[in-house]
Design an enzyme around this catalytic site. Structure first.
Site, mmCIF file in Angstrom:
data_model
loop_
_atom_site.group_PDB
_atom_site.id
_atom_site.type_symbol
_atom_site.label_atom_id
_atom_site.label_comp_id
_atom_site.label_asym_id
_atom_site.label_seq_id
_atom_site.Cartn_x
_atom_site.Cartn_y
_atom_site.Cartn_z
ATOM 1 N N GLY A 202 49.052 -84.706 11.518
ATOM 2 C CA GLY A 202 48.316 -83.829 10.949
ATOM 3 C C GLY A 202 49.126 -82.850 10.101
ATOM 4 O O GLY A 202 48.936 -82.591 8.810
ATOM 5 N N HIS A 203 50.109 -82.145 10.711
ATOM 6 C CA HIS A 203 51.032 -81.343 10.097
ATOM 7 C C HIS A 203 52.148 -81.912 9.205
ATOM 8 O O HIS A 203 52.271 -81.525 8.207
ATOM 9 C CB HIS A 203 52.079 -80.541 11.217
ATOM 10 C CG HIS A 203 51.222 -79.806 12.209
ATOM 11 N ND1 HIS A 203 51.209 -80.144 13.503
ATOM 12 C CD2 HIS A 203 50.454 -78.614 12.041
ATOM 13 C CE1 HIS A 203 50.332 -79.253 14.232
ATOM 14 N NE2 HIS A 203 50.074 -78.129 13.363
HETATM 15 P P1 AMP Z 1 48.116 -75.074 13.584
HETATM 16 O O1 AMP Z 1 49.490 -75.464 13.900
HETATM 17 O O2 AMP Z 1 47.153 -75.910 14.550
HETATM 18 O O3 AMP Z 1 48.054 -73.634 13.253
HETATM 19 O O4 AMP Z 1 47.887 -75.957 12.421
HETATM 20 C C1 AMP Z 1 48.828 -75.763 11.307
HETATM 21 C C2 AMP Z 1 47.839 -76.372 10.092
HETATM 22 O O5 AMP Z 1 47.675 -77.686 10.198
HETATM 23 C C3 AMP Z 1 46.792 -75.687 9.507
HETATM 24 O O6 AMP Z 1 46.551 -75.655 8.107
HETATM 25 C C4 AMP Z 1 45.662 -76.939 10.210
HETATM 26 O O7 AMP Z 1 44.560 -76.925 9.445
HETATM 27 C C5 AMP Z 1 46.667 -78.203 9.823
HETATM 28 N N1 AMP Z 1 46.162 -79.095 10.823
HETATM 29 C C6 AMP Z 1 45.905 -78.900 12.075
HETATM 30 N N2 AMP Z 1 45.380 -80.461 12.441
HETATM 31 C C7 AMP Z 1 45.411 -81.124 11.137
HETATM 32 C C8 AMP Z 1 44.716 -82.291 11.063
HETATM 33 N N3 AMP Z 1 44.315 -83.050 12.070
HETATM 34 N N4 AMP Z 1 44.816 -82.835 9.823
HETATM 35 C C9 AMP Z 1 45.276 -82.242 8.819
HETATM 36 N N5 AMP Z 1 45.655 -80.952 8.865
HETATM 37 C C10 AMP Z 1 45.801 -80.286 10.212
#
Ligand code: AMP
Length: 269
Positions: free
Chosen positions: A36-37
Site C-alpha cells: 500500500g505504501h
Molecule cells: P500509515 O503508515 O499507516 O500511517 O500509512 C501511511 C500512508 O499509507 C497513509 O496515507 C495511508 O492511507 C496509506 N496506506 C496505508 N495502507 C494503505 C493501503 N492498503 N492502500 C493504500 N494506501 C495505504
C-alpha cells in the site's frame, strides 16, 4: 537513497533540487512498509522529480489505550523497500525533531474530524493534522500522497491544507488489498490466520454495501447484515459519510486488532 534525521538536513538536501525547479513529492508514513505504501511511492515517482518518504511513528495520533508501544518498527526493512521503490530521501526523525522541548501548538481539525475515527479515537486527527503540517513545513513538497484506505484522514488533511492555504497538492491514492480482499495495513501482521479469515468479513460487508447502493438499497443495512453473520468480530461503526465524496466506511475489532476500511459509493473517474 539518503537517510536523513533532521529538518536542517532535509532542507539542505532539497535546496538544490528545488532551485532547478524539480517537483518534490512527499509520502508520509509510520513505517512497517507494505505494498500500500509502495503504491503511494509509485504515484509520487510518476509525477515528481524528487521523492521523499517520511518514516515517523507519531505519538500524538495514538490514544493512551492504543497500540503505540507495539506498533511495528523495522527501519532497515523499510529502507530496503524504499530504495527499491526509487525513494531519493528517507526522512526518519527522532521524536524531538518533530516535537521539540516545550512544543505546544496544535492543529485542531473542525467538523470533518468529529465523527467516525474522531469519536473512536479522540485527539487522533489533531495529532495527524499537526504532524502533517510539521512535515509539510520541513519538506515543502509540491505534492503529498495519501491512501484512501484512511479516507477520513485524506479529508482532514485536505481541509487543513485548504483552510491554512498551504502550498501543497494532496493526492489521494486507491486502497491496495491482499488477493483475498483485505486492505493492506501495518496492523494486519497482528492477525492470526483465523483472525485474518474473520477480518475478511469487513471488505465483504463493504462490497455488499456497494452492491446494495448500486441497486438503490441502503448500503449501511446491507453491510451490517453481512457483518452480523461473523460472530468473531466486534463492529465499531458502519456509516455512509461524505469523505471527499460519498463513502461507506467501517471499523471492526478482531481479537486485539482494530481494522478500518471503506469503499467509495461513486464510480472512480
Ligand atoms: P500509515 O503508515 O499507516 O500511517 O500509512 C501511511 C500512508 O499509507 C497513509 O496515507 C495511508 O492511507 C496509506 N496506506 C496505508 N495502507 C494503505 C493501503 N492498503 N492502500 C493504500 N494506501 C495505504
Amino acid at each position: 537513497m539518503r537517510i536523513l534525521r533532521t529538518a536542517a538536513e532535509v532542507r539542505e538536501a532539497l535546496a538544490e533540487a528545488r532551485s532547478s525547479g524539480a517537483a518534490v513529492g512527499l509520502v508520509p508514513t509510520m513505517g512497517a512498509l507494505h505494498a500500500g505504501h509502495v503504491s503511494l511511492l509509485d504515484a509520487a515517482r510518476g509525477s515528481c522529480d524528487t521523492v521523499v518518504l517520511s518514516l515517523f511513528v507519531n505519538p500524538a495520533q495514538f490514544g493512551q489505550a492504543e497500540d503505540l508501544d507495539r506498533y511495528p518498527r523495522d527501519e532497515a526493512g523499510d529502507a530496503e523497500m524504499a530504495a527499491a521503490a526509487g525513494v531519493d530521501l528517507l526522512f526518519a526523525p527522532a521524536i524531538e525533531e518533530i516535537y521539540p522541548d516545550r512544543f505546544d501548538t496544535w492543529i485542531e481539525p473542525g467538523k470533518i474530524g468529529t465523527f467516525l475515527e474522531g469519536v473512536a479515537r479522540p485527539g487522533h486527527f489533531r495529532g495527524v493534522a499537526t504532524v502533517c503540517v510539521r512535515l509539510f513545513n520541513i519538506v515543502e513538497p509540491n505534492r503529498a500522497f495519501f491512501g484512501r484506505k484512511d479516507a477520513q484522514q485524506v479529508a482532514v488533511v485536505k481541509q487543513v491544507v485548504r483552510d491554512l492555504g498551504l502550498p501543497v497538492e494532496i493526492v489521494a491514492c486507491p486502497t491496495v488489498r491482499d488477493a483475498d480482499g483485505l486492505a493492506l495495513s501495518s496492523r494486519n501482521r497482528f492477525l492470526s490466520a483465523e483472525e485474518h479469515a474473520v477480518a475478511l468479513a469487513l471488505p465483504r460487508a463493504l462490497q455488499a454495501g456497494l452492491a446494495a447502493h448500486r441497486a438503490g438499497d441502503d448500503p449501511v443495512r446491507a453491510a451490517r447484515r453481512m457483518l452480523d453473520l461473523e460472530p468473531g468480530l466486534r463492529v465499531e461503526y458502519v456509516a455512509e459519510v461524505d469523505l471527499d465524496g460519498p463513502t461507506l466506511a467501517g471499523a471492526v475489532v478482531v481479537g486485539s486488532t482494530r481494522l478500518i476500511d471503506n469503499v467509495r459509493l461513486i464510480e472512480e473517474a
